[in-house]
Structure formats: C-alpha cells, structure tokens
Design a protein around this motif. Structure first.
Motif, PDB file in Angstrom:
ATOM      1  N   ASP B  11      -2.364   3.804 -14.342  1.00 20.65           N
ATOM      2  CA  ASP B  11      -1.848   4.490 -13.162  1.00 20.65           C
ATOM      3  C   ASP B  11      -2.992   4.981 -12.289  1.00 20.65           C
ATOM      4  N   GLN B  12      -4.061   5.472 -12.953  1.00 19.47           N
ATOM      5  CA  GLN B  12      -5.196   6.003 -12.197  1.00 19.47           C
ATOM      6  C   GLN B  12      -5.856   4.908 -11.355  1.00 19.47           C
ATOM      7  N   LEU B  13      -5.952   3.706 -11.920  1.00 17.98           N
ATOM      8  CA  LEU B  13      -6.526   2.579 -11.162  1.00 17.98           C
ATOM      9  C   LEU B  13      -5.749   2.355  -9.868  1.00 17.98           C
ATOM     10  N   VAL B  14      -4.425   2.385 -10.000  1.00 17.34           N
ATOM     11  CA  VAL B  14      -3.582   2.174  -8.819  1.00 17.34           C
ATOM     12  C   VAL B  14      -3.803   3.301  -7.824  1.00 17.34           C
ATOM     13  N   LYS B  15      -3.812   4.534  -8.325  1.00 20.01           N
ATOM     14  CA  LYS B  15      -3.974   5.686  -7.427  1.00 20.01           C
ATOM     15  C   LYS B  15      -5.295   5.601  -6.687  1.00 20.01           C
ATOM     16  N   ASP B  16      -6.355   5.207  -7.392  1.00 22.87           N
ATOM     17  CA  ASP B  16      -7.673   5.129  -6.752  1.00 22.87           C
ATOM     18  C   ASP B  16      -7.671   4.099  -5.628  1.00 22.87           C
ATOM     19  N   ARG B  17      -7.060   2.950  -5.881  1.00 15.83           N
ATOM     20  CA  ARG B  17      -7.058   1.901  -4.866  1.00 15.83           C
ATOM     21  C   ARG B  17      -6.186   2.294  -3.677  1.00 15.83           C
ATOM     22  N   VAL B  18      -5.071   2.927  -3.986  1.00 14.11           N
ATOM     23  CA  VAL B  18      -4.120   3.285  -2.938  1.00 14.11           C
ATOM     24  C   VAL B  18      -4.677   4.395  -2.052  1.00 14.11           C
ATOM     25  N   ALA B  19      -5.630   5.183  -2.573  1.00 18.05           N
ATOM     26  CA  ALA B  19      -6.231   6.266  -1.786  1.00 18.05           C
ATOM     27  C   ALA B  19      -6.827   5.733  -0.487  1.00 18.05           C
ATOM     28  N   ALA B  20      -7.288   4.459  -0.502  1.00 18.17           N
ATOM     29  CA  ALA B  20      -7.885   3.869   0.695  1.00 18.17           C
ATOM     30  C   ALA B  20      -6.877   3.724   1.831  1.00 18.17           C
ATOM     31  N   PHE B  21      -5.604   3.802   1.535  1.00 17.35           N
ATOM     32  CA  PHE B  21      -4.588   3.659   2.573  1.00 17.35           C
ATOM     33  C   PHE B  21      -4.439   4.931   3.397  1.00 17.35           C
ATOM     34  N   GLY B  22      -5.058   6.000   2.942  1.00 16.15           N
ATOM     35  CA  GLY B  22      -5.065   7.253   3.705  1.00 16.15           C
ATOM     36  C   GLY B  22      -3.667   7.781   3.975  1.00 16.15           C
ATOM     37  N   GLU B  23      -3.377   8.025   5.231  1.00 13.61           N
ATOM     38  CA  GLU B  23      -2.113   8.687   5.557  1.00 13.61           C
ATOM     39  C   GLU B  23      -0.917   7.747   5.534  1.00 13.61           C
ATOM     40  N   LYS B  24      -1.196   6.460   5.420  1.00 14.23           N
ATOM     41  CA  LYS B  24      -0.065   5.524   5.376  1.00 14.23           C
ATOM     42  C   LYS B  24       0.724   5.694   4.080  1.00 14.23           C
ATOM     43  N   VAL B  25       0.055   6.168   3.043  1.00  8.88           N
ATOM     44  CA  VAL B  25       0.761   6.491   1.812  1.00  8.88           C
ATOM     45  C   VAL B  25       1.089   7.969   1.850  1.00  8.88           C
ATOM     46  N   THR B  26       2.374   8.289   1.899  1.00  9.02           N
ATOM     47  CA  THR B  26       2.756   9.678   2.126  1.00  9.02           C
ATOM     48  C   THR B  26       2.736  10.503   0.847  1.00  9.02           C
ATOM     49  N   ALA B  27       3.003   9.877  -0.294  1.00  6.08           N
ATOM     50  CA  ALA B  27       3.003  10.647  -1.534  1.00  6.08           C
ATOM     51  C   ALA B  27       2.891   9.695  -2.711  1.00  6.08           C
ATOM     52  N   ILE B  28       2.392  10.234  -3.814  1.00  3.57           N
ATOM     53  CA  ILE B  28       2.405   9.478  -5.068  1.00  3.57           C
ATOM     54  C   ILE B  28       3.035  10.389  -6.111  1.00  3.57           C
ATOM     55  N   THR B  29       4.132   9.948  -6.698  1.00  2.66           N
ATOM     56  CA  THR B  29       4.833  10.804  -7.645  1.00  2.66           C
ATOM     57  C   THR B  29       4.982  10.099  -8.984  1.00  2.66           C
ATOM     58  N   GLN B  30       5.277  10.879  -9.996  1.00  2.01           N
ATOM     59  CA  GLN B  30       5.533  10.326 -11.334  1.00  2.01           C
ATOM     60  C   GLN B  30       7.023  10.454 -11.597  1.00  2.01           C
ATOM     61  N   GLU B  31       7.702   9.326 -11.789  1.00  2.00           N
ATOM     62  CA  GLU B  31       9.140   9.358 -12.059  1.00  2.00           C
ATOM     63  C   GLU B  31       9.377   8.759 -13.425  1.00  2.00           C
ATOM     64  N   ALA B  32       9.668   9.615 -14.395  1.00  2.00           N
ATOM     65  CA  ALA B  32       9.751   9.199 -15.803  1.00  2.00           C
ATOM     66  C   ALA B  32       8.474   8.445 -16.168  1.00  2.00           C
ATOM     67  N   ASP B  33       8.569   7.179 -16.559  1.00  2.00           N
ATOM     68  CA  ASP B  33       7.363   6.494 -17.017  1.00  2.00           C
ATOM     69  C   ASP B  33       6.615   5.781 -15.896  1.00  2.00           C
ATOM     70  N   LEU B  34       7.175   5.723 -14.706  1.00  2.00           N
ATOM     71  CA  LEU B  34       6.543   4.930 -13.660  1.00  2.00           C
ATOM     72  C   LEU B  34       5.907   5.806 -12.580  1.00  2.00           C
ATOM     73  N   VAL B  35       4.780   5.309 -12.052  1.00  2.00           N
ATOM     74  CA  VAL B  35       4.197   5.934 -10.872  1.00  2.00           C
ATOM     75  C   VAL B  35       4.892   5.358  -9.655  1.00  2.00           C
ATOM     76  N   CYS B  36       5.217   6.217  -8.707  1.00  2.00           N
ATOM     77  CA  CYS B  36       5.912   5.755  -7.511  1.00  2.00           C
ATOM     78  C   CYS B  36       5.065   6.050  -6.286  1.00  2.00           C
ATOM     79  N   ILE B  37       4.833   5.011  -5.498  1.00  2.00           N
ATOM     80  CA  ILE B  37       4.038   5.165  -4.285  1.00  2.00           C
ATOM     81  C   ILE B  37       4.993   5.180  -3.100  1.00  2.00           C
TER      82      ILE B  37
END
Lengths: 411, 169
Positions: B11-37
């Motif tokens: 999950d951390q790998l995904v979060k790190d890569r997605v950080a480059a999207f800046g404000e286009k990604v509004t939130a990253i949440t944890q829903e049960a076992d899955l990370v949701c972008i």
C-alpha cells in the motif's frame, strides 16, 4: 431480427475478393439448443467461416443488483443462487463470507472445512456439466448421459444438507443452519471414494480420443496476455497458461490449510480448457479428502456457528423453546441489529472464475449498493475474437468450453 | 478479529507513487483490507494508466457506477485493480456531479472495460468518452430510464409498506 451493420472494409471486401451478397447472416440463438442458455449471436459468415459476431445478452436479466438494495442481508443468498446455478453453493458461501468480512466475524475451523467440502463438491458438479457438454457438442453423447450421474449424486448431497438441489440457499451468515446428517457424510465419502474411477472412465472416453482431439485442439484459442486483458479468470484463464486462482492468491475459508495443485494449460484452446477442468475435479476430490481427514482430527465435533448471536440466526428448536434465541431471531429477521457502515470487496473462486462481491453498506438494513463481479459476463465479451476466422461448428464448441451460464451472464 | 490481511508495505508503494499527482488525488483512505484512492475525474485515466504501467496493476477486476442522491458529487465510478504478481488489490473512486456525466473510457487500457462501461451506461447513464460501442447491454434498447439510480423505484410506487423507513434509512 436485427441486422448486422457490416464494417466499412467489407463494403469493398478487397481482402476476400468476394461479392458482399455472398456473405450470410445467421442468428445463433437466442433459443438454440447448442448455446445452452438464452443469448444471441448474430454471425456474419463467408461460407462456413465466421467473419464477425454481434452479441446480444440480457434475455434473462433479473436486476439482482437493484433487488439487493431492497432486501435484508440474510435474504440475498437466494439471489446469488440464481447466478451460476450450476454451482450455487459457491455463490452462497461467497456472499456469507462477504458479510462476515463486513461484520468482522471469525468462524470455527469446523464450519470452514464443511464449507470447503461443499464448495469443492459444487466445483466438481460445475465442471462435470461443462466438460460433458463439450463432449455432447463434439458429438459424443455418452459422457453426457453417464458422467452426469455423478452430478446427480452431488445434488443428492445438497438435498441432504439443505433440502434443495439446484438453487440451494445453503448456509447462513456466520455458519450453518444445521449439521450434516450421517447420510450426507456417507454420501460425501462415497463421492470421494468412487468418483476418481468415474473420472478415469470419462478420461478414457475423450482425453485421448482421436476424433475429440482433432475437433478441440486449436479450437477457439486465446493467449494468456489477451485473456488477462479481457479479464478472464478461473479455468479459462488457467487454460491459457496463467496460474491465477483466488483460492491460492487470496486464501479464504482456510484454503491455506490444504495442499493442492493449480493445473494450467498452454494454448488456451478448447482441449486445454477441457483438460484443466478434468484435473481440477481431481484436485477438488483431493481437497475434500483432506477436509474429511482434518475434520476427523479436530477436537471440535459440534460447532456450527460463530459465537455472534446478534448476527447468526439461532437454531430453530431453540427459537421455539428459549427466550434469548427468540429475541435474537426476532431482531435479526426484523433488521434491528447494527450493521457497520463500510465497504468490502470479497472474491471467491467460483466454477467459472473470480466471483466478486463489492458491498457498500451505509448502516441500513439492506446493502446501499451491491455490485456483483460475474466472471461469465466479463469473459464472454472475448467470444467474437476467439471464434473469428474459425468454422461455425468450432464456435459452438468454444462457447460450451467457456462455460457461459446465462444466469451469471445476465444477473 | 478481522478475517483479512492488510498489505501495508505494498500500500505504501502505491501511496508514494500517487503522491506525485498532487491535488488531483483528493484523498487516500483505508476501507477494510483495501486502500482506496479518491481521484478527480480529469486525472482518472492518467492514474489508471500509471498504476497499470508502473506499479503492475495489470488486471482490471471490475468497474461499476455508483449513485449517491442528495450529495453534490452525485455520481461515481469505482475501479478495482489487481496486481496479480504481488497479490495486491486497490480501489479507485472517482466522483462527479450530475451535470458532468462523462468519464474517459478505460477500454484503451483494458478491452474488458468495454462491457463494464456499457453496464455503467445502461444502469446509471454514465457516458464514456472514446468508448467504441456505448449502448445498452442488459436492458432493452428503448428502456426509458437508468434503473440503478436511486430515484428509480423498484417496488410498485403506490405501495405504502415499502418505503425507505422500513430499510433503516
């Protein structure tokens, strides 16, 4: 009947050098005995070569996703029954496990092993149907008549466990409604002991049969890469050489305790799909045998439910005789138990592949949204590509070997 | 207690890569076992492509429409991606308003998105720009409504005993 709109490049038809009037439009379906279900393919044929296919589906669409939004959670298994009706218990268990994931229940091992037994029986029944129908469509009626008796025996087991044969509505959220009877256990042992010989007989009829091999090898092939792009899962994907199985990649229901092989094919053609399913049946028998051994070794011989009274329907005899179970029964049926709000995706390895349930709960008595990932619906769209350039009779075989079940296709 | 595994490192790998999207990604949440972008609509195609090509999410498990009546961002699409090699799944959500119901298609990334998007069109009226054959799939061609929208009644509207109060909302 709707007419195929022929793409531009056929207006000129320089490739084949033929007059367009020589092309034939043929309706395969909606009700055709060889489609084994209600769906239509409008084929454009050049002689007997298929040039294009237009698919029409939705003839038995029953809006399960919409219906589920107005049904309490414990009434939804009856909808899942009617998706892939050749292996309803897997669908039922998949739904129960989705709910258990949402609520956060852990089950006793005994319950999980019993579920594994039933799910593997369902997989065998599903594969028997598919493989005997491949034989039937290739012109061999014998397996369809003889091997089908094993499916009947498996349905007898369902009947002994839950009272129904086809649309089983088996199990409950959090466990089982009642224990398997002695007769059910006896029948399960009978299947485990006798079915291998039956499968061997089936193999000897088709597996090295020259006519069958000539008919099926190279018929309706798809490569691993394409299959993945088209969202294939299950035996059809494994026949194309990709060893993806939900039971191994995301173990559920204690599948990690079992030792089994994932058979894979190489060409992704009808013959490979047939052989992969044959081997999977043997692996399923081995899983059932292991489950029976594990159940014998377990010290726990009685537990049937998780200890979560606010969610698991109590046994009926207790409801009639004791106060507490009566209260819980009433609360569950009237939807007075608190459902956590949240979203879960849970998938199980169904007869045809990854059967997924995406459940969004807002804390109400029914799902806010339930999306069903039906493997058939997703891989059937590759059908035109698989049969293009082949013969009409190969198209029939390809369809039966993909095991397209109309109930699952249309949901 | 919960019967699932959270793959935090992946999950951390995904979060790190997605950080480059800046404000286009509004939130990253944890829903049960899955990370949701949660992503804005203009960046959803770019995000899907990045996840597919750079992080190995080569399999589109499913995508489906959503309807949340009464909210400003009334409609939505949910994508489930799967990295089979790593055994890792993620969820991507993209919400939009009722006036702006056109998403970029994912059929150029995965041919399997074809029927999934047709289903979203059929049931929610969500359009997909660039889709090769966007027409109804399970309902009949001249069906007058988008039936999975919450305002489409399932029951006979004259019945008094089947309104939302009885279903806990």
């Amino acid at each position: 009947m709707s007419k195929v709109e022929k793409p531009d490049y056929w207006q000129k038809d320089l490739v084949h050098g033929r007059d367009l009037s020589e092309l034939t439009t043929l309706n395969l379906g909606p009700t055709h005995p060889a489609t084994h279900g209600i769906f239509q393919n409008v084929l454009t044929l050049d002689g007997e070569i298929i040039l294009d296919t237009e698919q029409t589906i939705g003839y038995i669409h029953r809006a399960f996703e919409k219906l589920a939004e107005r049904r309490p959670f414990y009434q939804i298994p009856t909808l899942t029954d009617r998706m892939n009706y050749c292996s309803s218990p897997i669908n039922n268990m998949g739904w129960h496990m989705t709910m258990e994931k949402l609520i956060g229940i852990e089950l006793p091992k005994r319950v999980e092993y019993m579920r594994v037994i039933v799910m593997e029986l369902a997989r065998i029944a599903d594969h028997i149907i598919c493989n005997t129908i491949i034989g039937q469509d290739a012109g061999a009626t014998t397996p369809f008549l003889y091997v089908y008796q094993w499916r009947e025996k498996i349905y007898d087991i369902y009947e002994e466990i839950c009272g129904a044969r086809l649309t089983t509505n088996m199990g409950r959220i959090g466990g089982w409604e009642r224990d398997f009877s002695d007769l059910a256990w006896k029948r399960i042992r009978h299947i485990v002991d006798e079915l291998p010989a039956g499968l061997k007989e089936f193999d000897s009829m088709l597996l090295r049969n020259r006519i069958f091999m000539d008919r099926t090898i190279g018929c309706g092939p798809i490569g691993g890469e394409r299959a993945l792009a088209y969202g294939f899962t299950g035996p059809n994907l494994r026949a194309a050489g990709v060893d993806y199985d939900v039971r191994v990649s995301d173990p559920y229901c204690s599948y990690q305790d079992f030792d089994f092989i994932i058979p894979v094919g190489t060409n992704g053609d009808t013959y490979d799909r047939f052989t992969v399913r044959q081997e999977e049946m043997r692996q399923s028998i081995s899983i059932i045998r292991q489950a029976l051994e594990k159940l014998e070794k377990l010290s726990d011989k009685t537990s049937l439910r998780a200890d979560v009274p606010e969610w698991v329907l109590p046994p009926k005899e207790d409801v009639y005789s004791a106060m507490e179970p009566l209260i819980w029964h009433f609360k569950i049926v009237m939807g007075e138990t608190e459902v956590p709000a949240g979203e879960v995706y849970h998938c199980v390895e169904g007869g045809n592949g990854e059967l997924g349930f995406y459940l969004v709960s807002d804390g109400g008595r029914t799902p806010f949204r339930l999306h069903l990932r039906r493997p058939c619906y997703i891989y059937y769209q590759a059908y035109p590509e698989m049969i293009k350039g082949g013969m009409l009779s190969d198209a029939i075989l390809t369809m039966s070997s993909m095991n397209v079940i109309a109930g699952e296709l249309d949901a | 207690m919960p019967g699932f595994v959270v793959k935090a490192e992946r999950d951390q790998l995904v979060k790190d890569r997605v950080a480059a999207f800046g404000e286009k990604v509004t939130a990253i949440t944890q829903e049960a076992d899955l990370v949701c972008i949660h992503v804005k609509k203009e960046a959803v195609h770019e995000l899907l492509k990045t996840l597919r090509d750079e992080l190995g999410f080569a399999f589109l498990t499913t995508c489906c429409g959503m309807h949340f009546p009464g909210e400003a961002q009334e409609f939505g699409m949910v994508y489930h991606l799967h990295n089979m090699r790593a055994g890792h799944r993620i969820r991507i959500k993209c919400r939009t308003t009722a006036n702006d119901l056109e998403y970029p298609t994912a059929t150029d990334l995965w041919p399997t998105a074809n029927w999934m998007e047709r289903e979203a069109w059929d049931f929610f009226g969500i359009k997909f720009k660039g889709h090769p054959n966007l027409k109804r799939i399970l309902n009949m061609e001249d069906f007058p409504a988008f039936p999975m929208r919450k305002d489409y009644p399932l029951e006979d509207p004259t019945r008094q005993d089947k309104d939302d109060r009885f279903f806990g909302r």
